[in-house]
Motif scaffolding. Structure first.
Motif, short mmCIF file in Angstrom:
data_model
loop_
_atom_site.label_atom_id
_atom_site.label_comp_id
_atom_site.label_asym_id
_atom_site.label_seq_id
_atom_site.Cartn_x
_atom_site.Cartn_y
_atom_site.Cartn_z
N ASP A 148 7.65 34.59 29.42
CA ASP A 148 7.33 34.04 30.74
C ASP A 148 6.58 35.05 31.60
OD1 ASP A 148 8.61 31.73 29.98
OD2 ASP A 148 10.50 32.23 30.99
N GLN A 149 6.99 36.33 31.50
CA GLN A 149 6.36 37.35 32.32
C GLN A 149 4.93 37.61 31.90
OE1 GLN A 149 7.85 38.29 34.92
NE2 GLN A 149 6.56 39.95 35.68
N LEU A 201 2.94 35.18 30.40
CA LEU A 201 2.15 33.98 30.64
C LEU A 201 2.14 33.57 32.11
CD1 LEU A 201 3.22 31.83 27.54
CD2 LEU A 201 1.22 33.31 27.80
N ASP A 202 3.23 33.85 32.80
CA ASP A 202 3.33 33.46 34.21
C ASP A 202 4.02 34.59 34.99
OD1 ASP A 202 3.32 32.07 36.59
OD2 ASP A 202 5.11 30.88 36.10
N PRO A 203 3.32 35.70 35.20
CA PRO A 203 3.97 36.88 35.80
C PRO A 203 4.43 36.64 37.24
CG PRO A 203 1.59 37.20 35.66
CD PRO A 203 1.90 35.93 34.91
N VAL A 204 5.56 37.23 37.56
CA VAL A 204 6.07 37.20 38.93
C VAL A 204 6.32 38.64 39.36
CG1 VAL A 204 7.13 34.93 38.68
CG2 VAL A 204 8.46 37.00 38.17
N ARG A 255 14.89 35.36 36.27
CA ARG A 255 14.55 34.04 35.75
C ARG A 255 15.76 33.30 35.16
NH1 ARG A 255 8.87 33.44 34.80
NH2 ARG A 255 7.67 35.36 35.17
#
Length: 466
Positions: free
Chosen positions: A246-247, A249-252, A236
């Protein structure tokens, strides 16, 4: 005629080195002058003592506590103390780093003479030069050395404890080097409320309306989380704190390599992780169960690829040798650094471990701009840095694949036997002391004598009015 081994900071031909030594000597004299005031047997309040010293010196309580504690630590390391008294190799800043690192050992272990003898032995090995103009070890190397020593004593002398994940301990196998892609196993981790694991989450409101999250997990889980967050930050292009948010709330989807290093030819060899250092036996076993690929570092050391970028085995080999950025004084961990060709690839330099070192991007650019050049010893991994003023300095490899660390691993199993013998002797001595106490004649009981106690009756109180 070869030059004798020496430290670059003690170079008698350098004005800066001579001034440094004089300053360090004066610094120790100054603090020894202050130290009698901080008598640990004094009944005077420590805060009051610090206030008096602050009045006369302007030194804060934190600085006084740190440096007096560092001198107390030095008193328990007689060989290192003699070295400093003779050479002033380490100033109080470095000594405070050593003291703080030792302070992380369990309180009960800090009372053991065996630990202090082991620390003195390993620190003397660290601060004994083996090359001319050798660079002083960085803070990460100092901290890692002390942490490894503490782990070697703690792990080997401590009784076995249950696996934090509640799994039975399997029979040991030949160790892994390194394991690949543990992220895929994250989905199979035991749930957070598993009775076999001890985790805690603490949330604290801060005065500026932010929230502070503090998470404590077992070491194996912490290692995996560290590697996942490190890769998430790299993917990121942000720091690890933002990457964690971020991971969540918005995991990739991430592909993560978690590296473990262990000697396959030494019994009871420790398992090293690039950022955690030596793992506990329980964490090492848990992570070894997740290994998906075992790499032979001896083969990787001699492997070569025609491509510019290192293959995964070669990169693992260079990381395991270097452990940090090889630029003098840089402590950046090697896991996400650039692999630099000593002889540039476009000039015919091979992509092979004996032509590669790990450099952070900042220092990689400095090397590319020829602000400094280096030679790499293909056997030891030592880096000889050459500077524009005609001087040079030597940086020793500090990872588990470096010769010095390999020699330390050889003594690890020997220390295991010594630690257990020490614990057994101590237990036997304590049992003998209890036996002697039981055999000592007890004083005869005194005959009962009644005692008459005279006292005055309290005056009668006036009756309360109606």
């Amino acid at each position: 005629m070869s030059q004798p081994a020496s430290w670059s900071v003690l170079n008698p031909d350098s004005l800066y080195s001579r001034v440094r030594r004089d300053r360090t000597a004066a610094e120790y004299d100054y603090w020894r002058t202050l130290r009698p005031v901080a008598d640990i047997n004094s009944e005077e309040d420590w805060t009051t003592l610090c206030t008096l010293l602050y009045r006369d010196t302007g030194l804060s309580k934190g600085i006084l506590t740190r440096n007096f504690g560092a001198l107390d630590t030095l008193d328990r390391l007689p060989r290192l103390k003699a070295l400093i008294a003779e050479t002033y190799l380490l100033d109080l800043y470095h000594l405070s780093i050593i003291s703080k690192a030792i302070g992380k050992a369990p309180t009960e272990l800090q009372e053991e003479d065996f630990l202090w003898r082991s620390l003195d032995e390993d620190l003397m090995a660290l601060f004994t030069p083996s090359r001319p103009q050798q660079l002083l070890p960085g803070t990460r190397t100092i901290n890692n050395t002390i942490a490894d020593t503490i782990a070697s004593v703690k792990n080997l002398a401590a009784p076995q404890v249950p696996d934090p994940w509640g799994k039975p301990t399997p029979e040991p196998e030949d160790g892994p080097t390194p394991c690949e892609d543990p992220a895929a196993t994250m989905r199979s981790l035991p749930p957070a409320d598993d009775a076999g694991r001890v985790s805690s989450l603490f949330v604290e409101p801060l005065p500026d309306d932010r929230l502070n999250f503090s998470l404590a997990v077992d070491q194996a889980t912490g290692v995996l989380l560290t590697d996942v967050l490190s890769q998430a930050a790299r993917t990121r292009k942000t720091n690890q704190a933002n990457a964690m948010v971020d991971q969540l709330l918005d995991p990739v989807s991430l592909t993560v390599n978690s590296l473990l290093y262990r000697a396959s030819d030494v019994d009871d060899a420790p398992v090293f992780h690039p950022t955690t250092g030596i793992l506990t036996e329980e964490a090492a076993q848990t992570l070894q169960d997740m290994v998906t690929q075992t790499l032979d570092m001896d083969a990787a050391r001699d492997a070569e690829t025609p491509q510019h970028d290192m293959t995964h085995p070669i990169r693992c080999c260079v990381i395991g040798r270097d452990w940090t950025c090889r630029w003098p004084g840089c402590n950046a961990p090697a896991t996400h650094l650039d692999g630099d060709h000593r002889i540039n690839h476009e000039d015919g330099g091979p992509t092979r471990a004996d032509n590669m070192v790990m450099l952070c991007r900042h220092h990689h650019n400095r090397k590319t701009d020829v602000q400094a050049t280096y030679l790499l010893d293909p056997v030891t991994g030592d880096v000889y840095w050459h500077f524009s003023d005609g001087t040079y300095a030597v940086d020793l490899a500090a990872g588990p694949l470096a010769p010095r660390k390999k020699n330390w691993v050889q003594t690890y199993s020997q220390r295991a036997a010594r630690a257990r013998e020490y614990a057994a002797r101590k237990a036997a001595a304590e049992e003998f002391e209890r036996y002697q106490a039981d055999q000592e004649p007890r004083p005869a009981p005194q005959p009962y004598e009644p005692v008459l106690v005279r006292h005055r009756a309290p005056p009668e109180e006036d009756p309360p009015p109606f």
